[in-house]
Design a protein around this motif. Structure first.
Motif, PDB file in Angstrom:
ATOM      1  N   THR A 268      49.706  52.676  30.696  1.00  0.00           N
ATOM      2  CA  THR A 268      48.401  52.174  30.441  1.00  0.00           C
ATOM      3  C   THR A 268      48.203  52.213  28.787  1.00  0.00           C
ATOM      4  OG1 THR A 268      47.556  54.491  30.510  1.00  0.00           O
ATOM      5  CG2 THR A 268      47.432  53.116  32.497  1.00  0.00           C
ATOM      6  N   ASN A 269      49.192  52.318  28.161  1.00  0.00           N
ATOM      7  CA  ASN A 269      49.129  52.089  26.737  1.00  0.00           C
ATOM      8  C   ASN A 269      50.034  51.513  25.893  1.00  0.00           C
ATOM      9  OD1 ASN A 269      51.306  53.842  26.815  1.00  0.00           O
ATOM     10  ND2 ASN A 269      50.394  55.615  26.128  1.00  0.00           N
ATOM     11  N   LYS A 270      50.337  50.256  26.606  1.00  0.00           N
ATOM     12  CA  LYS A 270      51.316  49.320  26.053  1.00  0.00           C
ATOM     13  C   LYS A 270      52.734  49.782  25.928  1.00  0.00           C
ATOM     14  CE  LYS A 270      47.645  46.666  23.599  1.00  0.00           C
ATOM     15  NZ  LYS A 270      47.087  46.133  22.380  1.00  0.00           N
ATOM     16  N   GLY A 271      53.091  50.484  26.664  1.00  0.00           N
ATOM     17  CA  GLY A 271      54.320  51.058  26.831  1.00  0.00           C
ATOM     18  C   GLY A 271      54.785  52.266  25.947  1.00  0.00           C
ATOM     19  N   LYS A 272      54.134  52.809  25.544  1.00  0.00           N
ATOM     20  CA  LYS A 272      54.096  54.000  24.628  1.00  0.00           C
ATOM     21  C   LYS A 272      54.572  55.166  25.622  1.00  0.00           C
ATOM     22  CE  LYS A 272      51.036  52.881  21.009  1.00  0.00           C
ATOM     23  NZ  LYS A 272      49.596  52.971  20.150  1.00  0.00           N
ATOM     24  N   SER A 273      54.013  55.312  26.801  1.00  0.00           N
ATOM     25  CA  SER A 273      54.478  56.444  27.938  1.00  0.00           C
ATOM     26  C   SER A 273      54.048  55.541  29.218  1.00  0.00           C
ATOM     27  CB  SER A 273      53.569  57.416  27.699  1.00  0.00           C
ATOM     28  OG  SER A 273      52.213  57.204  27.797  1.00  0.00           O
ATOM     29  N   TRP A 274      55.016  56.293  29.986  1.00  0.00           N
ATOM     30  CA  TRP A 274      55.044  55.662  31.498  1.00  0.00           C
ATOM     31  C   TRP A 274      54.842  56.745  32.574  1.00  0.00           C
ATOM     32  CZ3 TRP A 274      55.901  50.479  32.210  1.00  0.00           C
ATOM     33  CH2 TRP A 274      56.457  49.737  31.225  1.00  0.00           C
ATOM     34  N   ASN A 275      54.354  56.473  33.516  1.00  0.00           N
ATOM     35  CA  ASN A 275      54.221  57.168  34.940  1.00  0.00           C
ATOM     36  C   ASN A 275      55.231  56.546  35.998  1.00  0.00           C
ATOM     37  OD1 ASN A 275      53.103  59.003  36.634  1.00  0.00           O
ATOM     38  ND2 ASN A 275      51.278  57.729  37.009  1.00  0.00           N
ATOM     39  N   ARG A 276      55.757  57.483  36.537  1.00  0.00           N
ATOM     40  CA  ARG A 276      56.704  57.125  37.651  1.00  0.00           C
ATOM     41  C   ARG A 276      55.696  57.076  38.805  1.00  0.00           C
ATOM     42  NH1 ARG A 276      62.012  59.213  40.394  1.00  0.00           N
ATOM     43  NH2 ARG A 276      62.946  57.140  40.742  1.00  0.00           N
ATOM     44  N   VAL A 277      55.253  55.796  39.430  1.00  0.00           N
ATOM     45  CA  VAL A 277      54.232  55.555  40.463  1.00  0.00           C
ATOM     46  C   VAL A 277      55.175  55.635  41.824  1.00  0.00           C
ATOM     47  CG1 VAL A 277      52.247  54.382  41.367  1.00  0.00           C
ATOM     48  CG2 VAL A 277      52.938  54.304  38.844  1.00  0.00           C
ATOM     49  N   ILE A 278      55.957  54.949  42.178  1.00  0.00           N
ATOM     50  CA  ILE A 278      56.622  54.784  43.443  1.00  0.00           C
ATOM     51  C   ILE A 278      58.045  54.936  43.242  1.00  0.00           C
ATOM     52  CG2 ILE A 278      57.343  53.587  45.449  1.00  0.00           C
ATOM     53  CD1 ILE A 278      54.676  51.905  44.946  1.00  0.00           C
ATOM     54  N   ALA A 279      58.769  56.094  44.055  1.00  0.00           N
ATOM     55  CA  ALA A 279      60.211  56.099  44.126  1.00  0.00           C
ATOM     56  C   ALA A 279      60.719  55.955  45.534  1.00  0.00           C
ATOM     57  CB  ALA A 279      60.718  57.433  43.483  1.00  0.00           C
ATOM     58  N   GLN A 280      61.107  54.989  45.739  1.00  0.00           N
ATOM     59  CA  GLN A 280      61.465  54.634  47.244  1.00  0.00           C
ATOM     60  C   GLN A 280      62.929  54.890  47.571  1.00  0.00           C
ATOM     61  OE1 GLN A 280      59.199  52.116  50.215  1.00  0.00           O
ATOM     62  NE2 GLN A 280      61.180  50.928  50.362  1.00  0.00           N
ATOM     63  N   GLU A 281      63.397  55.832  47.905  1.00  0.00           N
ATOM     64  CA  GLU A 281      64.760  55.973  48.376  1.00  0.00           C
ATOM     65  C   GLU A 281      65.024  55.534  49.862  1.00  0.00           C
ATOM     66  OE1 GLU A 281      67.971  59.622  48.988  1.00  0.00           O
ATOM     67  OE2 GLU A 281      66.528  59.777  47.538  1.00  0.00           O
ATOM     68  N   THR A 282      66.003  54.574  50.276  1.00  0.00           N
ATOM     69  CA  THR A 282      66.402  54.200  51.316  1.00  0.00           C
ATOM     70  C   THR A 282      67.941  54.732  51.812  1.00  0.00           C
ATOM     71  OG1 THR A 282      67.023  52.102  50.881  1.00  0.00           O
ATOM     72  CG2 THR A 282      64.628  52.489  51.113  1.00  0.00           C
ATOM     73  N   ALA A 283      68.052  54.682  53.050  1.00  0.00           N
ATOM     74  CA  ALA A 283      69.493  54.972  53.726  1.00  0.00           C
ATOM     75  C   ALA A 283      70.327  53.409  53.305  1.00  0.00           C
ATOM     76  CB  ALA A 283      69.490  55.054  55.292  1.00  0.00           C
ATOM     77  N   GLY A 284      69.682  52.517  53.399  1.00  0.00           N
ATOM     78  CA  GLY A 284      70.595  51.183  53.029  1.00  0.00           C
ATOM     79  C   GLY A 284      70.727  50.951  51.691  1.00  0.00           C
ATOM     80  N   GLY A 285      69.701  51.335  50.952  1.00  0.00           N
ATOM     81  CA  GLY A 285      69.779  51.149  49.269  1.00  0.00           C
ATOM     82  C   GLY A 285      70.143  52.257  48.437  1.00  0.00           C
TER      83      GLY A 285
END
Length: 394
Positions: A268-285
């Motif tokens: 939310t600050n033009k790439g200065k810091s980041w928040n990991r929102v979704i981390a979807q792990e799958t059996a196939g991927g």
């Protein structure tokens, strides 16, 4: 099936011209990024015989049924949906739809920066080669902007002249409505880019054997700086979009068994810091790309990610679909990724979204034998059917 019969062409041109004058197609309208208009009055599915007309022209060819490939709304009332050889539109929020185009072009993506000028990636009938085509009358007539097929996988026009063309490795820029394109310099091993203007851009870069880098330029690609570093052993590509101070990146991991692993990051600050929102792990991927604690470990429909949209202030929408579960759903955040909500799913195999505000949006869904258009007035919490391309009994 013959999309180019002269009698059909004459009728469609006349109908389209009438629609432009009567229904407002081709008249000036707000930008594709403008806020939604007032909510239209309650109405039904908006068919009114149009489906029968479309299918009659499709010659009852059940081997290639009519299918929506893209949807785009300029505001809460005015929008279009297109597919294999046709385009329909509404000027009253889907209470009524009119045929805008019928012909040889099978639309893959449509992009209208206003209600008059439009661009599309399209093939001739069911061909594989993609062409860039344009319209200056709301979509009733289209012409090739280049005699040769293009490598673009996606286009994004800011107005009737300035636009960008993307494939996973390269970015191109036009300032004359798509007639001439120049290549923008991007880092080696780029696998996804987005430019909000000619100078400001983002790129997902693969560092072999190491992982992802999200890079930023503020001088039109002359120099790139590191914004986000993410480790993952087998990266694929990325999807990026930005609006104001917010930047969202979907990092794609592996795929298998109709599953895709991915992560969604938000800044939310033009790439200065980041928040990991979704981390979807799958059996196939396999594992989700990236590192750090995520807000949530499953995306919408617990399936593959579709297109990503930013609207308003700090609002993100992401569509997801699960082939195996036959579900399509939307996830959203209203606060720049600090919280995330996966909303109830509807039946389908994949979907494309177009949101005009944090409440109003459209969803084109491919179901088992047909596809449909849905509208939401509550940010994707519930969906109402507006138009279905389900085959009628012959």
């Amino acid at each position: 099936m013959n999309w180019t019969k002269k009698i059909h062409r004459t009728i469609i041109t006349a109908l389209s011209a009438t629609l432009i004058m009567v229904s407002g197609w081709g008249a000036s309208a707000s930008s594709v990024h403008a806020a939604a208009s007032a909510t239209p009055a309650a109405c039904g599915t908006g068919d009114h015989g149009l489906l029968q007309s479309l299918q009659n022209k499709h010659s009852g060819d059940v081997s290639t049924p009519l299918t929506f490939s893209d949807v785009q709304f300029l505001n809460g009332d005015i929008g279009r949906a297109a597919g294999n050889g046709f385009m329909i539109g509404t000027s009253n929020g889907g209470c009524n739809f009119q045929e805008i185009y019928e012909g040889q072009w099978s639309f893959k993506q449509i992009d209208f920066p206003d209600n008059v000028h439009g661009f599309a990636l399209a093939s001739v009938k069911e061909g594989q080669a993609r062409y860039l085509i344009g319209t200056s009358n709301g979509g009733s007539e289209w012409k090739r902007l280049s005699n040769k097929a293009v490598s673009f996988e996606r286009i994004d026009f800011i107005d009737s002249k300035i636009g960008f063309g993307y494939n996973r490795a390269s970015t191109y820029y036009t300032k004359d409505g798509g007639l001439i394109w120049s290549k923008i310099s991007t880092p080696s091993n780029t696998r996804g880019t987005y430019f909000s203007d000619r100078n400001t851009g983002w790129a997902v870069v693969i560092v072999p054997g190491t992982g992802y880098r999200v890079m930023k330029t503020t001088d039109g690609g002359k120099n790139w700086t590191l914004s986000l570093k993410s480790t993952f052993s087998n990266p694929e590509y990325g999807q990026i979009t930005a609006k104001g101070d917010q930047v969202d990146v979907v990092l794609y991991g592996g795929s298998g068994m109709s599953q895709t692993s991915y992560s969604l990051y938000t800044s939310t600050n033009k790439g200065k810091s980041w928040n990991r929102v979704i981390a979807q792990e799958t059996a196939g991927g396999g594992p989700a790309p990236g590192s750090g604690k995520a807000v949530i470990n499953k995306g919408p429909a617990s399936g593959r990610p579709g297109n990503l949209e930013l609207v308003g202030n700090n609002t993100t929408f992401l569509v997801g679909y699960s082939d195996a579960a036959e579900k399509v759903a939307v996830g959203r955040s209203y606060n720049g990724g600090k919280q995330w909500t996966n909303l109830p799913a509807i039946a389908g195999y994949d979907g494309v979204i177009s949101f005009t505000s944090n409440k109003e949006g459209w969803l084109a869904v491919r179901e088992r034998d047909y596809s449909s258009l849905y509208v939401t007035k509550d940010g994707g919490a519930s969906w109402q059917l507006r138009f279905s391309l389900k085959m009628l009994s012959l």
